[in-house]
Design an enzyme around this catalytic site. Structure first.
Site, PDB file in Angstrom:
ATOM      1  NE  ARG A 146       5.298   6.028   4.540  1.00  5.51           N
ATOM      2  CZ  ARG A 146       4.779   7.069   5.154  1.00  5.51           C
ATOM      3  NH1 ARG A 146       5.565   8.065   5.535  1.00  5.51           N
ATOM      4  NH2 ARG A 146       3.484   7.143   5.404  1.00  5.51           N
ATOM      5  CE  LYS A 173      -6.861   9.324 -11.112  1.00  7.17           C
ATOM      6  NZ  LYS A 173      -8.160   8.621 -11.240  1.00  7.17           N
ATOM      7  N   GLY A 224      -7.533   7.802 -14.813  1.00  7.90           N
ATOM      8  CA  GLY A 224      -8.773   7.341 -15.415  1.00  7.90           C
ATOM      9  C   GLY A 224      -9.772   6.910 -14.361  1.00  7.90           C
ATOM     10  CB  SER A 252      -9.080   0.383  -5.354  1.00  7.90           C
ATOM     11  OG  SER A 252      -8.187   1.446  -5.523  1.00  7.90           O
ATOM     12  CE  LYS A 261     -11.526  11.605 -10.020  1.00  7.25           C
ATOM     13  NZ  LYS A 261     -10.204  11.761  -9.585  1.00  7.25           N
ATOM     14  CB  VAL A 276      -5.046  10.741   1.284  1.00  6.88           C
ATOM     15  CG1 VAL A 276      -5.004  12.178   0.780  1.00  6.88           C
ATOM     16  CG2 VAL A 276      -4.022  10.531   2.387  1.00  6.88           C
TER      17      VAL A 276
END
Length: 352
Positions: A39, A109, A153, A157, A208, A296
């Site tokens: 963005r 997630k 999974g 990163s 999780k 986040v």
């Protein structure tokens, strides 16, 4: 449109240039040209000028772009990877440019919350499944896309960027989507598995995050491996009960996207959710932590939503409920731990 025509010559799109979006773009770029949507024009300019984003060197096959219409026109396959709180808004903007031939495989997630009549998450006491959506459900509600999948999974990163051995799961009701995801993402360091329980895999990846926050708190309090082993095992049981109530299958929680992701994020300071728990245990407030980061941690919103779902369905979820009291009421982490250690549980495995 055949699998071959989808997979050979057109670029692949990634929507979201955060940490994980950048890493997924680099994985895809080993096989195909990639359009990476951001963005912020400053991000676009930085990638073009320096070939770097969020500390990641960006593959030469990646072209940054700021036009959703263009990315939908040029790409049949899109990987939306944006925070859950912005996901529906992003889909509303993307949807007019999508067609039934598009394939979307998301990597988010988190939960989307649907409230009506002026309700807010702060005022509502219980939530049922019709009010809580996974990202695949948001995609199908907001667009004409049918072939939807998710990527889930143990995918930290920084480790993926360093080409350390790892694996992920592509989940979809469509075997074609799984096959395509494997073809686009798999390499010598990155294994890709398939699973047809789309909602179950999504729920495993979301739930999780709750246990990862608790694991970070244990670390912040100075507790060791025995405590962590107890947390991970009881956390898995709690995830399974919550997942069943929300429409998932037990098997999804026992694979790479479930226990694999759970063990990873409960043991790594690279996990944003683990870091949140660690800092809370060290005495920082949630407000202070959120003010100091632009990334986040999905687990915070997940706890708020999941606790109210557990209340609605009568699911016993002591870890989730206790963390809710830490985050949104006045319970301290030390008080939370004392409460959990006294919680009356007598059976070890009771979900099989």
């Amino acid at each position: 449109m055949t699998l071959k025509s989808l997979s050979d010559d057109k670029p692949v799109g990634v929507i979201g240039a955060g940490n994980f979006g950048s890493v997924v773009a680099n994985l895809l770029a080993q096989h195909r040209k990639v359009l990476l949507y951001a963005r912020d024009e400053k991000v676009i300019q930085r990638i073009r000028e320096t070939r770097e984003n969020r500390g990641h060197s960006m593959h030469p096959n990646i072209e940054p772009i700021n036009d959703l219409a263009a990315i939908a026109e040029q790409c049949d396959i899109l990987f939306p990877i944006v925070p859950s709180e912005h996901f529906r808004s992003m889909m509303k903007h993307l949807s007019p440019h999508l067609h039934p031939y598009h394939i979307l495989i998301h990597g988010t997630k988190g939960f989307d919350l649907t409230l009506t009549n002026g309700q807010s998450i702060e005022t509502i006491t219980k939530l049922n499944r019709s009010q809580v959506k996974t990202m695949s459900e948001v995609i199908m509600e907001e667009s004409v896309v049918v072939r939807v999948g998710c990527l889930a999974g143990p995918n930290l990163s920084r480790e993926l960027a360093a080409n350390q051995p790892a694996a992920t799961v592509i989940a979809s009701h469509f075997n074609e989507v799984i096959t395509l995801g494997k073809r686009l993402l798999r390499n010598d360091h990155f294994q890709v598995y398939g699973n047809n329980d789309l909602v179950g895999v999504e729920l495993a990846g979301v739930l999780k995050n709750i246990i990862a926050i608790a694991a970070g708190a244990l670390s912040g309090l100075g507790y060791g491996e025995n405590a962590k082993g107890l947390l991970v095992s009881r956390g898995m049981v709690e995830m399974i009960y919550l997942g069943r109530a929300l429409g998932g299958n037990t098997k999804a929680f026992l694979g790479v996207a479930g226990v694999g992701d759970l063990v990873t994020t409960c043991n790594s300071s690279l996990s944003r959710n683990f870091t949140i728990g660690h800092r809370l245990a060290k005495g920082e407030t949630l407000k202070e932590i959120l003010a100091s980061t632009d990334e986040v941690a999905e687990g915070i919103n997940t706890i708020r939503i999941t606790k109210k779902c557990a209340d609605y369905y009568g699911v016993r979820a002591p870890i989730t409920t206790t963390l809710y009291k830490v985050l949104f009421e006045d319970l301290t982490m030390k008080q939370a731990l004392r409460y959990l250690m006294r919680y009356p549980l007598n059976v070890d495995i009771d979900f099989l």
